[in-house]
Design a protein around this motif. Structure first.
Motif, PDB file in Angstrom:
ATOM      1  N   SER A  16      69.555  -4.644  54.928  1.00  0.00           N
ATOM      2  CA  SER A  16      69.308  -6.139  54.682  1.00  0.00           C
ATOM      3  C   SER A  16      68.502  -6.538  53.802  1.00  0.00           C
ATOM      4  O   SER A  16      68.593  -7.817  53.501  1.00  0.00           O
ATOM      5  CB  SER A  16      69.611  -6.209  56.333  1.00  0.00           C
ATOM      6  OG  SER A  16      70.910  -6.053  56.795  1.00  0.00           O
ATOM      7  N   VAL A  17      67.068  -6.037  54.256  1.00  0.00           N
ATOM      8  CA  VAL A  17      65.953  -5.840  53.891  1.00  0.00           C
ATOM      9  C   VAL A  17      66.515  -6.313  51.895  1.00  0.00           C
ATOM     10  O   VAL A  17      65.809  -7.713  51.587  1.00  0.00           O
ATOM     11  CB  VAL A  17      64.462  -5.494  54.162  1.00  0.00           C
ATOM     12  CG1 VAL A  17      63.390  -6.230  53.487  1.00  0.00           C
ATOM     13  CG2 VAL A  17      64.366  -5.658  55.532  1.00  0.00           C
ATOM     14  N   PHE A  18      65.994  -5.533  52.036  1.00  0.00           N
ATOM     15  CA  PHE A  18      67.091  -5.215  50.621  1.00  0.00           C
ATOM     16  C   PHE A  18      67.984  -5.921  50.018  1.00  0.00           C
ATOM     17  O   PHE A  18      67.435  -7.045  48.734  1.00  0.00           O
ATOM     18  CB  PHE A  18      67.482  -3.632  49.878  1.00  0.00           C
ATOM     19  CG  PHE A  18      67.155  -2.987  48.480  1.00  0.00           C
ATOM     20  CD1 PHE A  18      66.207  -4.238  47.312  1.00  0.00           C
ATOM     21  CD2 PHE A  18      67.663  -1.959  48.004  1.00  0.00           C
ATOM     22  CE1 PHE A  18      66.549  -3.818  45.789  1.00  0.00           C
ATOM     23  CE2 PHE A  18      67.462  -1.703  46.587  1.00  0.00           C
ATOM     24  CZ  PHE A  18      67.076  -2.719  45.743  1.00  0.00           C
ATOM     25  N   LEU A  19      69.377  -6.904  50.439  1.00  0.00           N
ATOM     26  CA  LEU A  19      69.489  -7.480  49.623  1.00  0.00           C
ATOM     27  C   LEU A  19      68.858  -8.993  50.106  1.00  0.00           C
ATOM     28  O   LEU A  19      69.347  -9.403  49.548  1.00  0.00           O
ATOM     29  CB  LEU A  19      71.044  -7.714  50.848  1.00  0.00           C
ATOM     30  CG  LEU A  19      71.871  -6.108  50.331  1.00  0.00           C
ATOM     31  CD1 LEU A  19      73.341  -6.169  51.482  1.00  0.00           C
ATOM     32  CD2 LEU A  19      72.610  -6.593  49.290  1.00  0.00           C
ATOM     33  N   TYR A  75      57.706 -10.356  44.475  1.00  0.00           N
ATOM     34  CA  TYR A  75      57.119  -8.930  44.307  1.00  0.00           C
ATOM     35  C   TYR A  75      56.962  -8.318  45.267  1.00  0.00           C
ATOM     36  O   TYR A  75      57.157  -7.373  45.962  1.00  0.00           O
ATOM     37  CB  TYR A  75      55.459  -9.338  43.175  1.00  0.00           C
ATOM     38  CG  TYR A  75      55.606  -7.729  42.605  1.00  0.00           C
ATOM     39  CD1 TYR A  75      55.817  -7.795  42.132  1.00  0.00           C
ATOM     40  CD2 TYR A  75      54.095  -7.755  43.795  1.00  0.00           C
ATOM     41  CE1 TYR A  75      55.056  -6.207  41.281  1.00  0.00           C
ATOM     42  CE2 TYR A  75      53.598  -6.465  42.552  1.00  0.00           C
ATOM     43  CZ  TYR A  75      54.537  -5.287  42.067  1.00  0.00           C
ATOM     44  OH  TYR A  75      53.923  -4.065  41.313  1.00  0.00           O
ATOM     45  N   ALA A  76      55.869  -9.179  46.780  1.00  0.00           N
ATOM     46  CA  ALA A  76      55.956  -8.496  47.822  1.00  0.00           C
ATOM     47  C   ALA A  76      56.947  -7.752  48.526  1.00  0.00           C
ATOM     48  O   ALA A  76      56.460  -6.752  48.772  1.00  0.00           O
ATOM     49  CB  ALA A  76      54.304  -9.564  48.280  1.00  0.00           C
ATOM     50  N   ALA A  77      57.620  -8.559  48.208  1.00  0.00           N
ATOM     51  CA  ALA A  77      58.939  -7.686  49.259  1.00  0.00           C
ATOM     52  C   ALA A  77      59.218  -7.073  48.565  1.00  0.00           C
ATOM     53  O   ALA A  77      60.063  -5.748  49.193  1.00  0.00           O
ATOM     54  CB  ALA A  77      59.699  -9.689  49.630  1.00  0.00           C
ATOM     55  N   TYR A  78      59.262  -6.775  47.297  1.00  0.00           N
ATOM     56  CA  TYR A  78      60.061  -5.506  46.946  1.00  0.00           C
ATOM     57  C   TYR A  78      59.119  -4.542  46.955  1.00  0.00           C
ATOM     58  O   TYR A  78      59.514  -2.993  47.125  1.00  0.00           O
ATOM     59  CB  TYR A  78      60.332  -5.941  45.410  1.00  0.00           C
ATOM     60  CG  TYR A  78      61.499  -5.965  44.983  1.00  0.00           C
ATOM     61  CD1 TYR A  78      62.762  -5.731  45.179  1.00  0.00           C
ATOM     62  CD2 TYR A  78      62.031  -7.487  44.222  1.00  0.00           C
ATOM     63  CE1 TYR A  78      63.824  -5.987  45.228  1.00  0.00           C
ATOM     64  CE2 TYR A  78      63.231  -7.929  44.092  1.00  0.00           C
ATOM     65  CZ  TYR A  78      64.543  -7.738  44.632  1.00  0.00           C
ATOM     66  OH  TYR A  78      65.793  -7.870  44.306  1.00  0.00           O
TER      67      TYR A  78
END
Length: 276
Positions: A16-19, A75-78
């Motif tokens: 879910s985080v990735f999506l 970017y930080a999320a990736y």
């Protein structure tokens, strides 16, 4: 939940985080947020692409220069997505495989932005699909499953089998997406399967028939590919078909481009009421 209905909560959260992160990045690249120019989109994409081949933990708290808000947040999320993926034991043997798809996905999305912004000339259909399938992030997302499900080391032949099935799934989803978004993307001067077929001289009726048949054929071929999976991949077959079915239905239902999180929540809430 639809893809891995019996999966552990950690897997569902990481998927879910990735999506969600990818949807945020997609909104930036598609121009939903209008505060970033092409140079900033290019910097974000190239820096994100590099993450897939970094040493785990080496960039945990660092941000590349020249990234403005909200590109920094994406970017930080990736970075967090990569940290989660690299924490799975299977990452030790699958890192190069994942890095290949990671880089390819960001490169393809950047190319789509170049077409949308008129930097590059409009592509032909084959050139478009060669970019539009990985830019949908199906191949990258599906490659991450190999890591998240902690599959044992696999041969190049087995990984090719998985990539072929992932391609068929992504093709079906991309075509469903293009069916729904054609009218908007034509006004944006963005390439789309339907508009590119029209440039080749096909009538609207011919185009609709051809695209719907291609979706059906890809779905049938996907089932054949899944049935032929070797043992390490067999457990992912139903998940891949679940993901394909849900995504195709989701994209055909409505164009969600530009909807707020509140509007999306209302749609999902209403859908859950209908299902129950």
């Amino acid at each position: 939940m639809n893809t891995f209905p019996d999966g552990p909560i950690e897997l569902i959260v990481d998927c879910s985080v990735f999506l969600i992160t990818t949807f945020a990045y997609d909104d930036l690249m598609d121009g939903v947020y209008l505060g970033l120019g092409y140079d900033e989109l290019e910097t974000l994409s190239r820096e994100c692409a590099k993450l897939g081949s970094t040493i785990p933990g080496s960039q945990q708290n660092s941000l590349p220069p020249r990234l403005a808000w909200p590109a920094q947040q994406v970017y930080a999320a990736y970075q967090d997505c990569f940290r989660r993926l690299s924490g799975y034991p299977a990452y030790q043997w699958a890192s190069a495989y994942l890095a290949k798809h990671w880089q390819r996905g960001f490169e393809a999305m950047l190319q789509e932005s170049r077409w949308r912004l008129g930097i590059d000339t409009m592509p032909g259909l084959i050139q478009y699909l060669n970019q539009a399938i990985p830019s949908l992030y199906g191949p990258l997302f599906y490659a991450s499953w190999v890591v998240m499900k902690n599959l044992p080391p696999m041969s190049a032949r087995d990984l090719d089998s998985w990539d072929h099935a992932a391609y068929l799934s992504s093709l079906a989803i991309r075509l469903c997406n293009d069916l729904r978004t054609a009218e908007r993307e034509i006004t944006e001067n963005s390439p789309n399967t339907l508009s590119l077929l029209a440039r080749e001289g096909q009538t609207p009726k011919q185009i609709s028939h051809a695209v719907q048949k291609a979706v059906k054929d890809a779905t049938i071929d996907l089932g054949t590919a899944v049935n032929a999976f070797p043992e390490p991949l067999a457990e992912l077959g139903s998940a891949l078909q679940n993901s394909t079915r849900f995504s195709c239905e989701w994209y055909l239902a409505r164009d969600t481009h530009g909807l707020t999180t509140y509007q999306l929540r209302e749609i999902l809430t209403e859908a859950s009421r209908t299902d129950s």
